[in-house]
Motif scaffolding. Structure first.
Motif, PDB file in Angstrom:
ATOM      1  N   THR A  19       8.059 -21.293  51.793  1.00 36.67           N
ATOM      2  CA  THR A  19       8.990 -22.650  51.716  1.00 36.67           C
ATOM      3  C   THR A  19       8.287 -23.658  52.672  1.00 36.67           C
ATOM      4  O   THR A  19       8.426 -24.842  52.355  1.00 36.67           O
ATOM      5  CB  THR A  19      10.416 -22.141  51.717  1.00 36.67           C
ATOM      6  N   THR A  20       8.116 -23.227  53.871  1.00 37.40           N
ATOM      7  CA  THR A  20       7.581 -23.956  55.068  1.00 37.40           C
ATOM      8  C   THR A  20       5.994 -24.071  54.921  1.00 37.40           C
ATOM      9  O   THR A  20       5.334 -22.916  54.978  1.00 37.40           O
ATOM     10  CB  THR A  20       7.981 -23.480  56.265  1.00 37.40           C
ATOM     11  N   GLU A  21       5.403 -25.203  54.885  1.00 34.57           N
ATOM     12  CA  GLU A  21       4.064 -25.211  54.856  1.00 34.57           C
ATOM     13  C   GLU A  21       3.648 -25.068  56.413  1.00 34.57           C
ATOM     14  O   GLU A  21       4.067 -25.921  57.334  1.00 34.57           O
ATOM     15  CB  GLU A  21       3.605 -26.376  54.354  1.00 34.57           C
ATOM     16  N   PRO A  22       2.815 -24.100  56.534  1.00 26.24           N
ATOM     17  CA  PRO A  22       2.225 -23.856  58.058  1.00 26.24           C
ATOM     18  C   PRO A  22       1.691 -24.855  58.342  1.00 26.24           C
ATOM     19  O   PRO A  22       0.460 -25.446  57.570  1.00 26.24           O
ATOM     20  CB  PRO A  22       1.783 -22.473  58.107  1.00 26.24           C
ATOM     21  N   HIS A  23       1.178 -25.085  59.743  1.00 24.00           N
ATOM     22  CA  HIS A  23       0.165 -25.890  60.412  1.00 24.00           C
ATOM     23  C   HIS A  23      -0.158 -25.411  61.712  1.00 24.00           C
ATOM     24  O   HIS A  23       0.785 -24.659  62.427  1.00 24.00           O
ATOM     25  CB  HIS A  23       0.589 -27.463  60.257  1.00 24.00           C
ATOM     26  N   PRO A  24      -1.268 -25.504  62.236  1.00 19.65           N
ATOM     27  CA  PRO A  24      -1.571 -24.951  63.481  1.00 19.65           C
ATOM     28  C   PRO A  24      -0.929 -25.015  64.742  1.00 19.65           C
ATOM     29  O   PRO A  24      -0.811 -24.190  65.531  1.00 19.65           O
ATOM     30  CB  PRO A  24      -3.065 -25.616  63.692  1.00 19.65           C
ATOM     31  N   ASP A  25      -0.149 -26.417  64.967  1.00 20.58           N
ATOM     32  CA  ASP A  25       0.835 -26.592  66.054  1.00 20.58           C
ATOM     33  C   ASP A  25       2.117 -26.093  65.857  1.00 20.58           C
ATOM     34  O   ASP A  25       2.851 -26.143  66.698  1.00 20.58           O
ATOM     35  CB  ASP A  25       0.621 -28.014  66.410  1.00 20.58           C
ATOM     36  N   MET A  26       2.651 -25.533  64.765  1.00 17.25           N
ATOM     37  CA  MET A  26       3.885 -25.185  64.615  1.00 17.25           C
ATOM     38  C   MET A  26       4.388 -23.808  65.336  1.00 17.25           C
ATOM     39  O   MET A  26       3.374 -23.071  65.530  1.00 17.25           O
ATOM     40  CB  MET A  26       4.516 -25.152  63.171  1.00 17.25           C
ATOM     41  N   ASP A  27       5.679 -23.751  65.677  1.00 11.43           N
ATOM     42  CA  ASP A  27       6.209 -22.526  66.124  1.00 11.43           C
ATOM     43  C   ASP A  27       6.490 -21.717  65.085  1.00 11.43           C
ATOM     44  O   ASP A  27       7.118 -21.920  64.033  1.00 11.43           O
ATOM     45  CB  ASP A  27       7.407 -22.795  66.909  1.00 11.43           C
ATOM     46  N   PRO A  28       5.969 -20.294  64.844  1.00  8.55           N
ATOM     47  CA  PRO A  28       5.949 -19.742  63.814  1.00  8.55           C
ATOM     48  C   PRO A  28       7.636 -19.093  63.513  1.00  8.55           C
ATOM     49  O   PRO A  28       7.871 -18.942  62.322  1.00  8.55           O
ATOM     50  CB  PRO A  28       5.147 -18.185  64.299  1.00  8.55           C
ATOM     51  N   ALA A  29       8.514 -19.359  64.419  1.00  9.37           N
ATOM     52  CA  ALA A  29      10.009 -19.017  64.427  1.00  9.37           C
ATOM     53  C   ALA A  29      10.349 -20.103  63.260  1.00  9.37           C
ATOM     54  O   ALA A  29      11.600 -19.772  62.738  1.00  9.37           O
ATOM     55  CB  ALA A  29      10.441 -19.120  65.543  1.00  9.37           C
ATOM     56  N   ASP A  30       9.695 -21.064  63.115  1.00 10.74           N
ATOM     57  CA  ASP A  30      10.098 -22.498  62.154  1.00 10.74           C
ATOM     58  C   ASP A  30       9.646 -21.928  60.948  1.00 10.74           C
ATOM     59  O   ASP A  30       9.894 -22.938  59.883  1.00 10.74           O
ATOM     60  CB  ASP A  30       9.832 -23.696  62.672  1.00 10.74           C
ATOM     61  N   LEU A  31       9.056 -20.923  60.349  1.00 14.41           N
ATOM     62  CA  LEU A  31       8.639 -20.746  59.062  1.00 14.41           C
ATOM     63  C   LEU A  31       9.703 -20.181  58.187  1.00 14.41           C
ATOM     64  O   LEU A  31      10.388 -19.227  58.852  1.00 14.41           O
ATOM     65  CB  LEU A  31       7.409 -19.812  58.943  1.00 14.41           C
ATOM     66  N   ARG A  32       9.778 -20.491  56.875  1.00 11.70           N
ATOM     67  CA  ARG A  32      10.780 -19.943  55.979  1.00 11.70           C
ATOM     68  C   ARG A  32       9.868 -19.306  55.044  1.00 11.70           C
ATOM     69  O   ARG A  32       9.169 -20.263  54.346  1.00 11.70           O
ATOM     70  CB  ARG A  32      11.718 -21.034  55.526  1.00 11.70           C
ATOM     71  N   THR A  33      10.185 -18.197  54.713  1.00 15.15           N
ATOM     72  CA  THR A  33       9.441 -17.381  53.394  1.00 15.15           C
ATOM     73  C   THR A  33      10.676 -16.790  52.605  1.00 15.15           C
ATOM     74  O   THR A  33      11.381 -16.335  53.018  1.00 15.15           O
ATOM     75  CB  THR A  33       8.534 -16.239  53.738  1.00 15.15           C
ATOM     76  N   ASP A  34      10.712 -17.287  51.262  1.00 10.41           N
ATOM     77  CA  ASP A  34      11.846 -16.705  50.424  1.00 10.41           C
ATOM     78  C   ASP A  34      11.370 -15.423  49.564  1.00 10.41           C
ATOM     79  O   ASP A  34      10.028 -15.431  49.037  1.00 10.41           O
ATOM     80  CB  ASP A  34      12.290 -17.785  49.568  1.00 10.41           C
ATOM     81  N   LEU A  35      11.928 -14.621  49.630  1.00 10.85           N
ATOM     82  CA  LEU A  35      11.690 -13.375  49.122  1.00 10.85           C
ATOM     83  C   LEU A  35      12.324 -13.071  47.615  1.00 10.85           C
ATOM     84  O   LEU A  35      13.615 -13.254  47.502  1.00 10.85           O
ATOM     85  CB  LEU A  35      11.945 -12.031  50.000  1.00 10.85           C
ATOM     86  N   PHE A  36      11.458 -12.530  46.640  1.00 10.10           N
ATOM     87  CA  PHE A  36      11.977 -12.431  45.567  1.00 10.10           C
ATOM     88  C   PHE A  36      11.620 -11.029  44.766  1.00 10.10           C
ATOM     89  O   PHE A  36      10.330 -10.841  44.939  1.00 10.10           O
ATOM     90  CB  PHE A  36      11.595 -13.574  44.523  1.00 10.10           C
ATOM     91  N   ILE A  37      12.539 -10.417  44.147  1.00 13.70           N
ATOM     92  CA  ILE A  37      12.171  -9.169  43.247  1.00 13.70           C
ATOM     93  C   ILE A  37      12.986  -9.119  41.973  1.00 13.70           C
ATOM     94  O   ILE A  37      14.066  -9.341  41.933  1.00 13.70           O
ATOM     95  CB  ILE A  37      12.449  -8.022  44.417  1.00 13.70           C
ATOM     96  N   SER A  38      11.969  -8.761  41.122  1.00  9.85           N
ATOM     97  CA  SER A  38      12.572  -8.430  39.617  1.00  9.85           C
ATOM     98  C   SER A  38      13.411  -7.301  39.673  1.00  9.85           C
ATOM     99  O   SER A  38      13.280  -6.473  40.664  1.00  9.85           O
ATOM    100  CB  SER A  38      11.569  -7.928  38.562  1.00  9.85           C
ATOM    101  N   LEU A  39      14.768  -7.269  38.922  1.00  8.37           N
ATOM    102  CA  LEU A  39      15.739  -6.429  38.884  1.00  8.37           C
ATOM    103  C   LEU A  39      15.537  -5.585  37.435  1.00  8.37           C
ATOM    104  O   LEU A  39      15.198  -6.252  36.317  1.00  8.37           O
ATOM    105  CB  LEU A  39      17.158  -7.055  38.811  1.00  8.37           C
ATOM    106  N   ALA A  40      15.715  -4.498  37.583  1.00 10.14           N
ATOM    107  CA  ALA A  40      15.720  -3.483  36.273  1.00 10.14           C
ATOM    108  C   ALA A  40      16.804  -3.830  35.399  1.00 10.14           C
ATOM    109  O   ALA A  40      17.790  -4.024  35.956  1.00 10.14           O
ATOM    110  CB  ALA A  40      15.625  -2.002  36.604  1.00 10.14           C
ATOM    111  N   ASP A  41      16.679  -3.692  34.190  1.00  8.80           N
ATOM    112  CA  ASP A  41      17.704  -3.958  33.277  1.00  8.80           C
ATOM    113  C   ASP A  41      18.859  -3.132  33.263  1.00  8.80           C
ATOM    114  O   ASP A  41      18.697  -1.868  33.599  1.00  8.80           O
ATOM    115  CB  ASP A  41      17.234  -4.304  31.851  1.00  8.80           C
TER     116      ASP A  41
END
Length: 164
Positions: A142-164
């Motif tokens: 979700t957050t586009e990384p760049h060399p000068d950023m603090d890694p604590a500011d990164l957001r990654t959304d996790l998704f997983i399929s659910l069984a029926d």
């Protein structure tokens, strides 16, 4: 948990990629994919992602890409990348899709090195709720990384399929 619609993507599929060298794959794909999309007349409509078709270990089978506004016609050769040790991987962009259907989602705030723990926590919470998961699973950067950023500011959304 929610219902999601399938989303058209442009991806590079790679099998048996060494997980220790994932930054090489991501950098190689994204620096080449965006210009190729423009030439193909496709526009990005979402954040970059990685979709895993199996549980990563020493290697991973995955798609690295971006949601786009139209299906790519044919394959687009993006060249190749090489990992330490001399193994080369062809990068070929093609159409795919993020899955629709029942999914579970969570957010990870922080550096990419914390994603393994974030997945374990997420999957553990789903297990406690009695939720049965299925393949595939994916991460949206979700957050586009760049060399000068603090890694604590990164957001990654996790998704997983659910069984029926």
């Amino acid at each position: 948990m929610t219902d999601a619609l399938e989303q058209v993507t442009a991806v590079v599929r790679v099998e048996g990629f060494p997980t220790a060298h994932m930054p090489i794959l991501f950098d190689g794909v994204f620096t080449r994919l965006f210009p190729a999309l423009g030439q193909a007349g496709a526009q990005p409509v979402g954040a970059a992602f990685a979709l895993y078709t199996g549980i990563p270990g020493e290697t991973a089978d995955l798609e690295v890409g971006i949601p786009v506004d139209r299906v790519l016609e044919g394959a687009v050769d993006l060249g190749a990348i090489e990992v330490p040790g001399g193994t080369s991987f062809a990068l070929v962009a093609q159409s795919s899709a993020l899955p629709g259907g029942r999914i579970a989602t969570a957010a990870h705030l922080g550096g990419y090195d914390g994603l393994g723990d974030a997945w374990q926590t997420f999957l553990g919470a789903l297990e406690v709720q009695g939720v049965t998961v299925a393949m595939p699973f994916w991460e949206v950067y979700t957050t586009e990384p760049h060399p000068d950023m603090d890694p604590a500011d990164l957001r990654t959304d996790l998704f997983i399929s659910l069984a029926d």
